[in-house]
Scaffold this motif. Structure first.
Motif, mmCIF file in Angstrom:
data_model
loop_
_atom_site.group_PDB
_atom_site.id
_atom_site.type_symbol
_atom_site.label_atom_id
_atom_site.label_comp_id
_atom_site.label_asym_id
_atom_site.label_seq_id
_atom_site.Cartn_x
_atom_site.Cartn_y
_atom_site.Cartn_z
ATOM 1 N N SER A 149 16.676 -13.298 -9.829
ATOM 2 C CA SER A 149 17.570 -14.460 -9.876
ATOM 3 C C SER A 149 18.028 -14.771 -8.455
ATOM 4 O O SER A 149 18.518 -13.893 -7.740
ATOM 5 C CB SER A 149 18.782 -14.169 -10.764
ATOM 6 O OG SER A 149 19.735 -15.205 -10.634
ATOM 7 N N THR A 189 13.404 -23.824 -11.601
ATOM 8 C CA THR A 189 14.725 -23.982 -12.216
ATOM 9 C C THR A 189 14.646 -23.647 -13.700
ATOM 10 O O THR A 189 13.772 -24.144 -14.416
ATOM 11 C CB THR A 189 15.232 -25.423 -12.033
ATOM 12 O OG1 THR A 189 15.161 -25.761 -10.643
ATOM 13 C CG2 THR A 189 16.663 -25.570 -12.515
ATOM 14 N N GLY A 209 20.072 -17.582 -7.667
ATOM 15 C CA GLY A 209 21.400 -18.195 -7.704
ATOM 16 C C GLY A 209 21.329 -19.530 -8.417
ATOM 17 O O GLY A 209 20.247 -19.990 -8.797
ATOM 18 N N HIS A 210 22.463 -20.170 -8.616
ATOM 19 C CA HIS A 210 22.460 -21.475 -9.279
ATOM 20 C C HIS A 210 22.079 -22.554 -8.275
ATOM 21 O O HIS A 210 22.451 -22.490 -7.103
ATOM 22 C CB HIS A 210 23.827 -21.782 -9.890
ATOM 23 C CG HIS A 210 23.787 -22.915 -10.863
ATOM 24 N ND1 HIS A 210 23.887 -24.223 -10.469
ATOM 25 C CD2 HIS A 210 23.626 -22.924 -12.213
ATOM 26 C CE1 HIS A 210 23.809 -25.010 -11.536
ATOM 27 N NE2 HIS A 210 23.645 -24.237 -12.607
ATOM 28 N N LYS A 211 21.351 -23.544 -8.751
ATOM 29 C CA LYS A 211 20.841 -24.579 -7.849
ATOM 30 C C LYS A 211 21.950 -25.335 -7.120
ATOM 31 O O LYS A 211 21.721 -25.908 -6.050
ATOM 32 C CB LYS A 211 19.950 -25.567 -8.612
ATOM 33 C CG LYS A 211 20.631 -26.376 -9.696
ATOM 34 C CD LYS A 211 19.628 -27.267 -10.433
ATOM 35 C CE LYS A 211 20.266 -28.083 -11.543
ATOM 36 N NZ LYS A 211 21.178 -29.122 -11.067
ATOM 37 N N LEU A 229 20.988 -15.752 -17.873
ATOM 38 C CA LEU A 229 21.223 -16.800 -16.883
ATOM 39 C C LEU A 229 21.543 -18.135 -17.540
ATOM 40 O O LEU A 229 21.109 -18.419 -18.659
ATOM 41 C CB LEU A 229 19.985 -16.967 -15.987
ATOM 42 C CG LEU A 229 19.595 -15.731 -15.167
ATOM 43 C CD1 LEU A 229 18.258 -15.959 -14.471
ATOM 44 C CD2 LEU A 229 20.666 -15.397 -14.141
ATOM 45 N N SER A 236 19.767 -22.244 -13.157
ATOM 46 C CA SER A 236 19.581 -21.078 -12.284
ATOM 47 C C SER A 236 18.223 -21.158 -11.584
ATOM 48 O O SER A 236 17.218 -21.539 -12.194
ATOM 49 C CB SER A 236 19.657 -19.781 -13.081
ATOM 50 O OG SER A 236 20.942 -19.602 -13.626
ATOM 51 N N LYS A 237 18.199 -20.807 -10.312
ATOM 52 C CA LYS A 237 16.945 -20.737 -9.571
ATOM 53 C C LYS A 237 16.408 -19.316 -9.685
ATOM 54 O O LYS A 237 17.147 -18.343 -9.464
ATOM 55 C CB LYS A 237 17.171 -21.068 -8.089
ATOM 56 C CG LYS A 237 17.349 -22.556 -7.823
ATOM 57 C CD LYS A 237 16.026 -23.279 -7.944
ATOM 58 C CE LYS A 237 16.151 -24.736 -7.552
ATOM 59 N NZ LYS A 237 14.872 -25.448 -7.714
ATOM 60 N N VAL A 238 15.138 -19.203 -10.048
ATOM 61 C CA VAL A 238 14.556 -17.881 -10.291
ATOM 62 C C VAL A 238 13.174 -17.762 -9.650
ATOM 63 O O VAL A 238 12.468 -18.759 -9.471
ATOM 64 C CB VAL A 238 14.437 -17.593 -11.804
ATOM 65 C CG1 VAL A 238 15.803 -17.398 -12.434
ATOM 66 C CG2 VAL A 238 13.672 -18.695 -12.522
#
Length: 708
Positions: A195, A136, A197-199, A167, A171-173
């Protein structure tokens, strides 16, 4: 003799008494006694020390070993050396920059005499195991950093290319670690690769777990291009037997999309004829093609709460290869004739074209067997065959039980989610009659194929299962004996029927859950191998995986070898050499990727169960003690299989000590005992989503023994 022994130890480092006996060519009892006495002298002089494995380690000189490190969340670690068969404890602060799975060089600098464990420090990281991780993102004023989802990566990763992605926090990366920190106060450094997406976005939680376990999630362009060129036209070719007019059906779960097996069962003058039709995937996925390489790289399909990560593109898995009803499909058939007692008498293996007459479901077939009038009417054209199939299945299962096959008939939990991935319910899936019927038929086909190619003496891939580990097996028999369940025969000469008989002895008893759980934990993991050693749990000498080529790569390999050896008649030296060179690595990687898929599925399961239990904090549930450890007891809730921990610190009604041999927690003052199988009423004390942990507090406890 003393000097000779010390010289051998200096060269070999780790030896047992038996190893020394062999190296010194000792045959007489007198010489053996002298050997034992001399090893004792070396131990008293601190030249060697005895390990928990009962082997002896040379410790007169500083010892450096290479091994794989496994870090604990609290900072300490263990390094295991496969070459020497020893494990070394690494205190917190002495792990260098090592992460779980890395190969490290360790200096062993002390041996604890009380428990004979080794302690050391990491000198150097020799080989990195972790290059990519999912985490995250958090943005600071001058830089950004990522907290990894991997519990073994405790340090933050400073990101050097965050501006390229623009981002937001949360954001999950997917991150590549480019620089590993060498001191405790420094962070790792890395770059963002992708990337995710967002958690908080729907589905990103599961997608993050997929990337975390390094499971390929997108098909390369060349694979998609090859798939696109595949024709979906199916013709009745000469080399395929025409079975399109036969009563062939599929029986699967309600939500199954990849239907790779179909059956046909009829009565004959001598007994029964079972035809197991399996999708002919090897026709489309040819050796060394982009599709083949990608399937090998994936190993198997991964089944998660709201999605499937398929081994093959959906055009194949859900369409051309899926045995959908009322359409022509290419298959490979294992055609078996059984006698009236349900034993196979003869068989044939051939390519066949089918047209499935129905897409039946487990649920409705079970209803047919339960005499549900509505379903019987709906399935009336299939009912005669279903009755014949049940007759045969019952006999096959009885025969397998007679030979000693072990059947752990434990229900599994299923996570039910909505379109946004939100958990609606956790339900138990029990195997009904139809599920067992299909299992019986698939096992029969797998055994026939495995034995056929064993006697052909050609390179082949088998599904093997080794005997249980002796140490764990002893513990199981000790605990079973303490509850009044004993078995005849020596543990050292264990046979599957001995364990199957034990399961039958306590079936339906209060102790069933507890003892079957312990027995299950004694078992080794089944795996793929080119060396056929049989399958212990199934009590069979020959076994392979033939029945799921859409979702398992070894099955696809088996189909390819059937096509090559049988249908094409190619057993040339060149072909044999080709399979000999390829199969060992493919067997090993398939076993590895299967474990990867299971780990991913279990993590998603834990995550979704934690999400579900967030709604029930402070509420009470009925459960069973499913594991006992030195730090507390694990509780599994009824009707959901959700597991949580009651930490020993929360058991404040007494001071509890751990009996490792019998897996008990015993109260020092009140003598209250917690053991596997005990019934409890618990309250949900805490749910930790980040670490995927559920904490319970015990409100009521009913001992297993008090009910016996």
């Amino acid at each position: 003799m003393l000097e000779k022994i010390e010289k051998i130890f200096k060269e070999e480092k780790v030896l047992s008494i038996e190893d020394l006996k062999e190296k010194l060519n000792i045959e007489s009892a007198k010489e053996f006694v002298e050997l034992v006495k001399n090893v004792g002298k070396l131990e008293r002089k601190s030249v060697v020390t005895q390990l928990p494995s009962e082997k002896f380690l040379y410790v007169k000189e500083a010892l450096e070993i290479e091994g794989v490190i496994r870090l604990h969340q609290k900072g300490f670690a263990f390094v295991y050396s496969a070459d020497l068969g020893i494990e070394v404890y690494i205190p917190k602060g002495f792990t260098q920059s090592a992460m779980t799975g890395d190969v490290v060089l360790v200096k062993v600098d002390s041996v604890y005499k009380d428990d004979r464990n080794l302690e050391g420090i990491v000198q150097k990281v020799l080989e990195r195991n972790t290059k990519y991780t999912v985490g995250t993102l958090t943005n600071a004023k001058f830089f950004s950093f990522v907290k990894s989802d991997d519990k073994n990566i405790v340090k933050y990763i400073k990101i050097t290319n965050a501006k390229n992605f623009n981002l937001v926090d949360g954001s999950k990366v997917l991150v590549e670690i480019t620089d590993y920190s060498k001191v405790s106060f420094e962070d790792h450094k890395g770059i963002i690769i992708k990337s995710i997406g967002h958690k908080d976005d729907p589905g990103v939680d599961i997608l993050s777990v997929i990337y975390k376990h390094n499971i390929p999630n997108e098909f390369p362009q060349e694979v998609l291009e090859q798939t696109e060129k595949i024709s979906d036209e199916i013709k009745l070719e000469d080399k395929y037997r025409d079975c399109t007019n036969e009563m062939v059906v599929t029986i699967d779960g309600d939500d199954a999309k990849d239907l790779d097996d179909a059956i046909s069962v009829i009565k004959t003058k001598k007994g029964y004829r079972l035809k197991v039709f399996i999708a002919d995937v090897s026709r489309y996925v040819t050796e060394d093609s982009p599709l083949d390489k990608e399937a090998a790289n994936r190993g198997c399909s991964v089944y998660l709460a709201d999605r499937v990560v398929p081994m093959l593109p959906r055009k194949l898995s859900n369409n051309i290869c899926s045995l959908n009803p009322q359409v022509l499909r290419y298959t490979i058939c294992c055609d078996i004739d059984f006698n009236t007692k349900g034993f196979p008498e003869s068989y044939d293996i051939y390519p066949a074209v089918i047209k499935s007459k129905g897409r039946l479901t487990y649920k409705k077939v079970n209803e047919v067997y339960a005499d549900n009038k509505e379903t019987i009417e709906e399935y009336k054209e299939y009912v005669p065959m279903l009755k014949t199939a049940l007759e045969l299945s019952t006999k096959i299962r009885a025969n397998r039980e007679t030979r000693g096959a072990i059947d752990f008939d434990k229900p599994e939990s299923k996570v039910v989610v909505d379109e946004n991935g939100e958990v609606l319910d956790i339900v138990l899936r029990e195997r009904g009659i139809s599920e067992k019927l299909i299992e019986d038929f698939m096992l029969s086909a797998n055994e026939v194929i495995g034995e056929h190619f064993y006697w052909m003496q050609v390179p082949f891939i088998y599904r093997i299962h080794e005997e249980p580990k002796m140490e764990k097996l002893r513990q199981f028999f000790d605990i079973a004996a303490s509850l009044g369940y004993r078995t005849k025969g020596k543990i050292e000469e264990i046979e599957p029927y001995m364990l199957a008989n034990m399961l039958r002895k306590f079936k339906g008893e209060v102790v069933e859950t507890m003892l079957s759980t312990i027995l299950l934990r004694t078992m080794n993991q089944a795996r793929y191998s080119i060396n056929n050693i049989g399958h212990f749990a199934l009590a069979t000498k020959y076994y392979t995986h033939f029945t799921s080529p859409i979702r398992r790569y070894p099955d696809l390999l088996v189909h390819r070898m059937i096509r090559t050896y049988l249908f094409n008649g190619d057993v040339s030296d060149q072909t044999i050499d080709n399979f000999i060179s390829r199969l060992p690595d493919l067997a090993e990687s398939s076993s590895e990727y299967e474990k990867r898929a299971v780990d991913c599925e279990r993590e998603v399961d834990r995550m979704k169960k934690c999400e579900y239990m967030l709604k029930y904090q402070e509420q009470t549930f009925r459960g069973i003690v499913s594991s006992v450890t030195n730090f507390g007891v694990f509780i599994t809730l009824e009707r959901s299989n959700i597991e949580g921990l009651v930490h020993i610190k929360a058991m404040n009604d007494d001071y509890y000590t751990y009996d490792q041999k019998n897996m008990l927690l015993i109260g020092r003052r009140k003598k209250k005992v917690y053991r596997l199988g005990d019934e409890v009423i618990v309250k949900v004390a805490n749910v930790d989503l980040e670490n995927q942990e559920i904490d319970f507090k015990i409100l009521k406890h009913k001992s297993l023994i008090s009910k016996k």
